[in-house]
Design an enzyme around this catalytic site. Structure first.
Site, short mmCIF file in Angstrom:
data_model
loop_
_atom_site.label_atom_id
_atom_site.label_comp_id
_atom_site.label_asym_id
_atom_site.label_seq_id
_atom_site.Cartn_x
_atom_site.Cartn_y
_atom_site.Cartn_z
CB SER A 120 -0.63 0.36 1.43
OG SER A 120 -2.32 1.31 0.92
CG ASP A 254 -5.89 -4.05 -3.36
OD1 ASP A 254 -6.22 -3.25 -2.81
OD2 ASP A 254 -4.41 -4.79 -3.64
CG HIS A 288 -5.60 -2.25 0.16
ND1 HIS A 288 -4.32 -1.81 -0.38
CD2 HIS A 288 -5.22 -1.12 0.86
CE1 HIS A 288 -3.80 -1.69 -1.13
NE2 HIS A 288 -4.55 -0.42 0.27
#
Length: 567
Positions: A120, A254, A288
């Protein structure tokens, strides 16, 4: 990250070690040193989320014979300077990344070679550092960061954006600001958000958003709202500067699944043939978060879905930083977990070679509302009624089915079965498995009573028992149907063609299952509500109901296009 530290006794940890950047600002890092005098390669991660949050990962990598450096980025936790969030121009991540790699390479007992890792935001900082081509950087393992911001957030996504801003980013902002009200702790902020979230998710207009609620993020959120489609990531074209192997990981659930686009960009633009052929892409059934397990949302994808991220990391870095022949080079360049069959497939490229577009026509007798309606998907040309209709009321939008954290996940769509503002088109039960890998799209002919509105599309896999698992989705805001640079309002009642690009999917619809497409005009709070007025959603509060028609006549056909591959 589901990494486990094997032992900690043999690891020496130095906390808050200073590194001076080119402009004199000091960033601080924790350094994990393995037993022995080395030399050892260095693994660097740069995070806004408190460097101690990666402690378990750092111990495991250090036990594998690496000096691990976990650094607070500029303006966060123990590092000096001003924090410029990822969704705003002005960050120093390129310069700081270059300087931090050079500093890490020069640490005592270092081989002088560095690998970067992170998920991320830490993938953002890794890509930014790599774009500056620091000589000591030799490889990366990153996950969950898209090529373009607009691919992830074509319009404002209040659910995840506000939760992340309030609970994850803002506590440290408040702590660093004299007199700022709390909470200053991430866990406390998350507890408070659960209590107050509805007050903020339903606020209108967005211009009323409180700076004290989101200290460093308020100005950035206002910019996102006022300039939709702007590419805050600034990754396009950087791959021509990145001459290293990259293992890029993401998940079908995600929301940053457009991270897959880094792979073809590196293949196309990386400076050397070695770098171009050394790219790797992994897509699992995950979201995610770093919960890389078989259990996602409401579904179990089987034991093959469990991913030992630490072991994969070590193998990747051992190959490129220690020259170990551990089979990494022989693995498929693209590894995809195909849901529905719940197994891995290997390919040499992305998009996968051999995918053929297959079109399914939307049709009905005029009553496609709800799964109990008569909407159909068929390869045959549509017949029956010329259109279906529903009313979209922004005061009562279709609720998003996702995780409590407002992250995507797989959920049975049954809670939405009563909604008459969702048109449902389903195929007959399949007489053979059908595998879809790639990015589906919808060519929609529709009209609206409003001058601006949204149309959404959601692809669903329906089992014989009626369980309806979401696969991917997309949205088009009518005024931007011809691109961000050419906004154009609708003529009310006029049939208009829209293209809805959906996120990537890898799924096998099994024999007996149905392919389903849900069409609506809202998905809140996953996406902001369209007010249907054609005005400024940032500063205006007025919202009106829009009457929507989805057309599927021979002159105005609507189609679902699926990239189908051989099973």
């Amino acid at each position: 990250m589901n990494d486990r530290a094997d032992t900690t006794e043999r690891i020496t940890v130095e906390s808050n070690v200073p590194a001076e950047m080119r402009d004199g600002v000091v960033l601080r890092a924790d350094i994990y040193r393995p037993e022995g005098v080395g030399p050892f390669p260095v693994l660097l991660t740069r995070t806004p989320y408190d460097k101690t949050s990666v402690r378990g990962t750092a111990y495991r990598l250090a036990n594998a014979g690496y000096i691990v450096v976990a650094q607070d980025i500029r303006g966060r936790y123990q590092s000096e300077g001003e924090f410029f969030p990822i969704h705003g121009f002005g960050s120093k991540d390129v310069e700081d990344g270059f300087d931090s790699v050079a500093w890490a390479a020069g640490l005592p007992y270092s081989t002088g070679e560095v690998g970067m890792f992170g998920s991320s935001y830490s993938a953002w900082t890794s890509w930014k550092a790599a774009a500056s081509a620091p000589p000591a950087l030799k490889c990366m393992y990153v996950s969950g960061m898209s090529l373009r911001h607009s691919d992830v957030e074509p319009i404002f996504r209040p659910g995840r954006r506000l939760e992340w801003s309030f609970s994850t980013i803002s506590p440290d902002d408040r702590r660093r600001t004299p007199g700022a009200p709390g909470p200053y702790d991430v866990d406390e902020a998350r507890k408070l958000w659960k209590v107050e979230r509805n007050k903020w998710l339903w606020v209108k207009p967005w211009s009323d958003i409180d700076d004290e609620l989101l200290p460093s993020m308020a100005a950035r959120i206002r910019r996102i709202l006022q300039h939709p489609g702007e590419d805050y990531h600034e990754f396009v074209g950087i791959h021509r500067n990145i001459d290293i192997p990259v293992l890029n990981r993401t998940g079908w659930y995600d929301r940053f699944i457009p991270a897959v686009d880094h792979f073809p960009e590196m293949e196309r633009l990386a400076p050397s043939e070695r770098a171009r052929r050394s790219q790797r892409l992994v897509v699992g059934p995950w979201g995610h978060t770093n919960d890389l397990t078989r259990l996602q949302g409401e579904f179990d994808f089987g034991e093959d879905a469990d991913w030992d991220n630490g072991a994969v990391s070590i193998d990747w870095f051992d190959h490129w930083l220690k020259d170990k022949d551990n089979g990494t080079a022989e693995q498929a360049r693209v590894r995809l977990f195909i849901t529905g069959e719940n197994s891995w497939r290997g390919y040499d490229d992305w998009p996968v070679p051999g995918a053929s577009p297959v079109e399914f026509h939307l049709s009905s007798e005029g009553n496609a509302n709800t799964p109990a309606g008569d909407g159909t998907l068929s390869i045959k040309t549509a017949d029956g009624a010329p259109h279906d209709s529903f009313d979209y009321n922004p005061h009562d939008p279709v609720p998003s089915l996702f995780l409590e954290s407002c992250q995507d996940g797989p959920f049975d769509q049954a809670p939405l079965d009563h909604r008459r503002d969702i048109l449902v088109y389903q195929s007959e039960p399949l007489d053979a498995p059908l595998t879809v890998i790639g990015s589906p799209s919808v060519r929609l002919h529709a009209s609206s009573s409003a001058v601006d509105t949204d149309f959404t599309a959601k692809l669903v896999d329906v089992s014989p028992d009626g369980t309806a698992r979401n696969l991917c989705y997309g949205l088009v805001r009518a005024r931007y149907r011809n691109g961000w640079e050419n906004p154009r309002l609708l003529n009310p009642g006029e049939v208009t063609e829209f293209t809805i690009e959906m996120k990537s999917v890898g799924n096998t619809f099994q024999e007996g299952n149905r392919i389903r497409l849900d069409v609506s005009s809202s998905d809140f709070p996953n996406y902001d509500r369209n007010h249907n007025t054609g005005g400024d959603a940032y500063s205006e509060s007025e919202m009106i109901t829009a009457h929507q028609e989805v057309h599927h006549s021979p002159t105005h056909p609507s189609k679902l296009r699926l990239p189908v591959v051989s099973s």
